[in-house]
Design a protein around this motif. Structure first.
Motif, mmCIF file in Angstrom:
data_model
loop_
_atom_site.group_PDB
_atom_site.id
_atom_site.type_symbol
_atom_site.label_atom_id
_atom_site.label_comp_id
_atom_site.label_asym_id
_atom_site.label_seq_id
_atom_site.Cartn_x
_atom_site.Cartn_y
_atom_site.Cartn_z
ATOM 1 N N SER A 26 0.832 -1.204 0.000
ATOM 2 C CA SER A 26 0.000 0.000 0.000
ATOM 3 C C SER A 26 0.866 1.252 0.000
ATOM 4 O O SER A 26 2.011 1.237 0.465
ATOM 5 C CB SER A 26 -0.947 -0.009 1.204
ATOM 6 O OG SER A 26 -0.217 -0.023 2.393
ATOM 7 N N CYS A 27 0.297 2.326 -0.530
ATOM 8 C CA CYS A 27 1.002 3.595 -0.659
ATOM 9 C C CYS A 27 1.414 4.100 0.725
ATOM 10 O O CYS A 27 0.605 4.169 1.645
ATOM 11 C CB CYS A 27 0.103 4.619 -1.351
ATOM 12 S SG CYS A 27 0.860 6.253 -1.515
ATOM 13 N N GLN A 28 2.701 4.455 0.856
ATOM 14 C CA GLN A 28 3.228 4.891 2.153
ATOM 15 C C GLN A 28 3.219 6.403 2.316
ATOM 16 O O GLN A 28 3.750 6.937 3.279
ATOM 17 C CB GLN A 28 4.660 4.362 2.338
ATOM 18 C CG GLN A 28 4.727 2.849 2.387
ATOM 19 C CD GLN A 28 3.882 2.279 3.516
ATOM 20 O OE1 GLN A 28 4.119 2.552 4.676
ATOM 21 N NE2 GLN A 28 2.857 1.512 3.163
ATOM 22 N N TRP A 29 2.642 7.101 1.343
ATOM 23 C CA TRP A 29 2.509 8.551 1.480
ATOM 24 C C TRP A 29 1.680 8.814 2.724
ATOM 25 O O TRP A 29 0.629 8.200 2.902
ATOM 26 C CB TRP A 29 1.799 9.104 0.247
ATOM 27 C CG TRP A 29 1.858 10.588 0.156
ATOM 28 C CD1 TRP A 29 0.969 11.469 0.680
ATOM 29 C CD2 TRP A 29 2.855 11.358 -0.535
ATOM 30 N NE1 TRP A 29 1.361 12.750 0.382
ATOM 31 C CE2 TRP A 29 2.512 12.713 -0.357
ATOM 32 C CE3 TRP A 29 4.002 11.034 -1.254
ATOM 33 C CZ2 TRP A 29 3.270 13.744 -0.896
ATOM 34 C CZ3 TRP A 29 4.757 12.069 -1.785
ATOM 35 C CH2 TRP A 29 4.388 13.414 -1.605
ATOM 36 N N PRO A 30 2.151 9.721 3.606
ATOM 37 C CA PRO A 30 1.416 9.934 4.857
ATOM 38 C C PRO A 30 -0.071 10.196 4.613
ATOM 39 O O PRO A 30 -0.433 11.078 3.832
ATOM 40 C CB PRO A 30 2.103 11.158 5.471
ATOM 41 C CG PRO A 30 3.498 11.100 4.927
ATOM 42 C CD PRO A 30 3.366 10.546 3.531
ATOM 43 N N GLY A 31 -0.905 9.394 5.238
ATOM 44 C CA GLY A 31 -2.349 9.567 5.141
ATOM 45 C C GLY A 31 -2.987 8.962 3.914
ATOM 46 O O GLY A 31 -4.196 9.082 3.732
ATOM 47 N N CYS A 32 -2.203 8.314 3.044
ATOM 48 C CA CYS A 32 -2.807 7.756 1.830
ATOM 49 C C CYS A 32 -3.228 6.298 2.053
ATOM 50 O O CYS A 32 -4.390 6.020 2.313
ATOM 51 C CB CYS A 32 -1.869 7.886 0.635
ATOM 52 S SG CYS A 32 -2.583 7.216 -0.886
ATOM 53 N N GLY A 33 -2.284 5.368 1.933
ATOM 54 C CA GLY A 33 -2.597 3.966 2.182
ATOM 55 C C GLY A 33 -3.330 3.252 1.058
ATOM 56 O O GLY A 33 -3.769 2.122 1.224
ATOM 57 N N LEU A 63 4.305 3.435 -3.585
ATOM 58 C CA LEU A 63 3.458 4.608 -3.795
ATOM 59 C C LEU A 63 2.329 4.286 -4.767
ATOM 60 O O LEU A 63 2.478 3.430 -5.649
ATOM 61 C CB LEU A 63 4.282 5.768 -4.365
ATOM 62 C CG LEU A 63 5.354 6.390 -3.461
ATOM 63 C CD1 LEU A 63 6.169 7.411 -4.249
ATOM 64 C CD2 LEU A 63 4.737 7.041 -2.219
ATOM 65 N N CYS A 64 1.207 4.996 -4.624
ATOM 66 C CA CYS A 64 0.108 4.870 -5.571
ATOM 67 C C CYS A 64 0.436 5.767 -6.772
ATOM 68 O O CYS A 64 1.331 6.611 -6.692
ATOM 69 C CB CYS A 64 -1.209 5.287 -4.913
ATOM 70 S SG CYS A 64 -1.323 7.040 -4.520
ATOM 71 N N PRO A 65 -0.272 5.598 -7.912
ATOM 72 C CA PRO A 65 0.070 6.388 -9.112
ATOM 73 C C PRO A 65 0.041 7.894 -8.872
ATOM 74 O O PRO A 65 0.897 8.624 -9.381
ATOM 75 C CB PRO A 65 -1.000 5.970 -10.122
ATOM 76 C CG PRO A 65 -1.464 4.633 -9.669
ATOM 77 C CD PRO A 65 -1.349 4.631 -8.173
ATOM 78 N N LYS A 66 -0.903 8.358 -8.082
ATOM 79 C CA LYS A 66 -1.020 9.791 -7.821
ATOM 80 C C LYS A 66 0.226 10.331 -7.124
ATOM 81 O O LYS A 66 0.802 11.346 -7.538
ATOM 82 C CB LYS A 66 -2.266 10.051 -6.949
ATOM 83 C CG LYS A 66 -2.578 11.525 -6.749
ATOM 84 C CD LYS A 66 -3.855 11.701 -5.950
ATOM 85 C CE LYS A 66 -3.591 12.388 -4.638
ATOM 86 N NZ LYS A 66 -4.772 12.389 -3.745
ATOM 87 N N HIS A 67 0.663 9.645 -6.085
ATOM 88 C CA HIS A 67 1.814 10.135 -5.345
ATOM 89 C C HIS A 67 3.122 9.877 -6.076
ATOM 90 O O HIS A 67 4.074 10.637 -5.932
ATOM 91 C CB HIS A 67 1.797 9.560 -3.924
ATOM 92 C CG HIS A 67 0.687 10.156 -3.104
ATOM 93 N ND1 HIS A 67 -0.284 9.407 -2.500
ATOM 94 C CD2 HIS A 67 0.391 11.466 -2.879
ATOM 95 C CE1 HIS A 67 -1.140 10.245 -1.896
ATOM 96 N NE2 HIS A 67 -0.757 11.483 -2.118
ATOM 97 N N MET A 68 3.147 8.805 -6.884
ATOM 98 C CA MET A 68 4.319 8.548 -7.720
ATOM 99 C C MET A 68 4.497 9.717 -8.689
ATOM 100 O O MET A 68 5.608 10.195 -8.909
ATOM 101 C CB MET A 68 4.106 7.238 -8.492
ATOM 102 C CG MET A 68 5.297 6.787 -9.300
ATOM 103 S SD MET A 68 6.703 6.288 -8.287
ATOM 104 C CE MET A 68 6.346 4.554 -8.025
HETATM 105 ZN ZN LIG Z 1 -0.851 7.522 -2.326
#
Ligand SMILES: [Zn+2]
Length: 108
Positions: A26-33, A63-68
């Motif tokens: 899962s995306c490790q961007w804070p608050g994303c997941g 990371l998810c595509p958005k945060h990538m």
């Molecule tokens: Zn994300």
């Protein structure tokens, strides 16, 4: 758990597996997941001898595509942040492992 040893031809693939497992896919961007279409952003080994050699991955973060996309668009600004984020994820992971260990000790 430390990242896999690099004296192994499948090292980069090992790093990918290690990161995905550590980050629970899962995306490790804070608050994303988010776990949709996630991918791994890799940190490359700073120095590598032969230029025709494939660079070794040092570590990475899921990371998810958005945060990538955000990270790739602002590569220079986010470089140090990504490094910190990986440190944080690893620290959390170690903390969790320690907690599990103590729980096991207390049970017995
Ligand atoms: Zn994300």
């Amino acid at each position: 758990m430390p990242p896999p040893n690099k004296n192994n031809p499948a090292h980069n693939e090992d790093i990918r597996k290690y990161v995905l497992k550590r980050d629970k896919m899962s995306c490790q961007w804070p608050g994303c997941g988010s776990s949709m279409n996630i991918d791994v952003l890799f940190l490359l080994e700073a120095e590598h001898g032969e230029t025709d050699e494939k660079p070794y991955y040092n570590n990475g973060v899921t990371l998810c595509p958005k945060h990538m996309e955000i990270v790739n668009l602002h590569d220079k600004a986010f470089g140090p942040l990504i490094f910190d984020l990986i440190q944080l994820v690893e620290f959390e992971n170690d903390l969790h492992a320690t907690e599990m260990m103590y729980k096991e000790i207390l049970k017995s």
